[in-house]
Each structure stands twice: as C-alpha cells, then as structure tokens.
Design an enzyme around this catalytic site. Sequence first.
Site, mmCIF file in Angstrom:
data_model
loop_
_atom_site.group_PDB
_atom_site.id
_atom_site.type_symbol
_atom_site.label_atom_id
_atom_site.label_comp_id
_atom_site.label_asym_id
_atom_site.label_seq_id
_atom_site.Cartn_x
_atom_site.Cartn_y
_atom_site.Cartn_z
ATOM 1 N N HIS A 151 40.936 37.798 40.364
ATOM 2 C CA HIS A 151 41.066 39.186 40.828
ATOM 3 C C HIS A 151 40.909 40.195 39.695
ATOM 4 O O HIS A 151 41.497 41.285 39.727
ATOM 5 C CB HIS A 151 42.387 39.397 41.585
ATOM 6 C CG HIS A 151 42.341 38.820 42.972
ATOM 7 N ND1 HIS A 151 42.378 37.475 43.205
ATOM 8 C CD2 HIS A 151 42.227 39.419 44.185
ATOM 9 C CE1 HIS A 151 42.302 37.254 44.511
ATOM 10 N NE2 HIS A 151 42.187 38.408 45.133
ATOM 11 N N CYS A 168 22.107 42.387 40.982
ATOM 12 C CA CYS A 168 23.261 41.902 40.222
ATOM 13 C C CYS A 168 23.755 42.916 39.192
ATOM 14 O O CYS A 168 24.785 42.713 38.542
ATOM 15 C CB CYS A 168 22.946 40.570 39.541
ATOM 16 S SG CYS A 168 22.721 39.247 40.739
ATOM 17 N N GLU A 196 28.679 29.854 41.398
ATOM 18 C CA GLU A 196 28.750 31.258 41.788
ATOM 19 C C GLU A 196 28.596 31.386 43.306
ATOM 20 O O GLU A 196 29.156 32.284 43.923
ATOM 21 C CB GLU A 196 27.646 32.034 41.074
ATOM 22 C CG GLU A 196 27.949 33.490 40.913
ATOM 23 C CD GLU A 196 26.978 34.148 39.953
ATOM 24 O OE1 GLU A 196 27.414 34.551 38.871
ATOM 25 O OE2 GLU A 196 25.783 34.255 40.281
#
Length: 173
Positions: free
Chosen positions: A81, A32, A143
Amino acid sequence: MLTPPQVVTQLSLIRQLRFCAGHRLYRHESKCAFFHGHNYRVDVEVVAAAGSNEVDAVGRIVDFSLIKQRLLGWLDAHWDHAFLIFQDDTNALESICRVVPTKYFVMPWNPTAENMARYLLEVVAPGVLTDLGVMARQVAVWETEESCAVATRVGDPVSPPVLLGSAVIVDNR
Ligand SMILES: [Zn+2]
C-alpha cells in the site's frame, strides 16, 4: 552389486509473498508513465548459505514461516500500500509528498518488475535473511498473472552495496 551413481543435489525452497503497491515508470513511452498499481506476487527461492544441501536437524533449509516473517514483514512495512518512486522522478516525488496521509518508498532504480526483483534479491534479502544462515538465490516479481521478471544471483555481492531503504509514512490521523 552395482554402485549407484553419485547424485549432486541442490536444495532450495520457494515461498510466495503477495502485496499491493502503486508505481509509475519514469520515462515510459506509454501508459505505464501514469500513476497506477498492481497486486504483486513475489516468488523467492532460498538456499543454505553454508552449502548446497545443508539442512538442520529436522531436515529443513529454514522453516517456511521464518521466510514469511522476515520477507513478508519487510514488504508489509515498506512496499505494501505504498507508492514506489524512482529517486530521479522528482515530479512524482513532489506530488506524493503533498498527499496526506501518504506512504511511499524511494527506489534507487526505476520501479519496473525487473528492478523490484533486483532490489529484493540484492538489498532486502541480505538485510533480513543473513542471520538465518540462508540467502536468496532467485526472486521473481509477478506484475500480472501473465508477466514476471526474474533476478538471479550469479556471483558475489558488488561493493559498495546499495543501502536498504525505508518507507516514508506521513499519517497524522
Ligand atoms: Zn505497472
């Protein structure tokens, strides 16, 4: 005739919101720490600010479309985005500034699902919902389809408040 038992009811509504964003977890010990992204889902639970079962003349806490307009509107403008970067992650910040065009959002905390849920609950929701007479009670940030983090309001806001941030967008096309 028996008197029916008095029922204490809390009314709330839940709206799902979806957006895509990139991030990395500063100081994460595994993968991550790399730049990557998610198709995030947010479930926001909203209650009337005035009382536990306050509804308007139609019987609504607030119209669902207003929650979408305000919260999804904010998410589209600032996180969708975009890259979410922790303010102490100077290496990531320097990198994202070099990309053109670019859209990023500097977070006061590491952009884990937990901290994103907390930011939406404590900072974004008060900023965009208060004039509707409602407040967010809980925000869940999914997530993946299996994993979500939940932030729940359990007391009054702390001060000084974290200021509502803005996305940085550089696009000269
Ligand atoms: Zn991630």
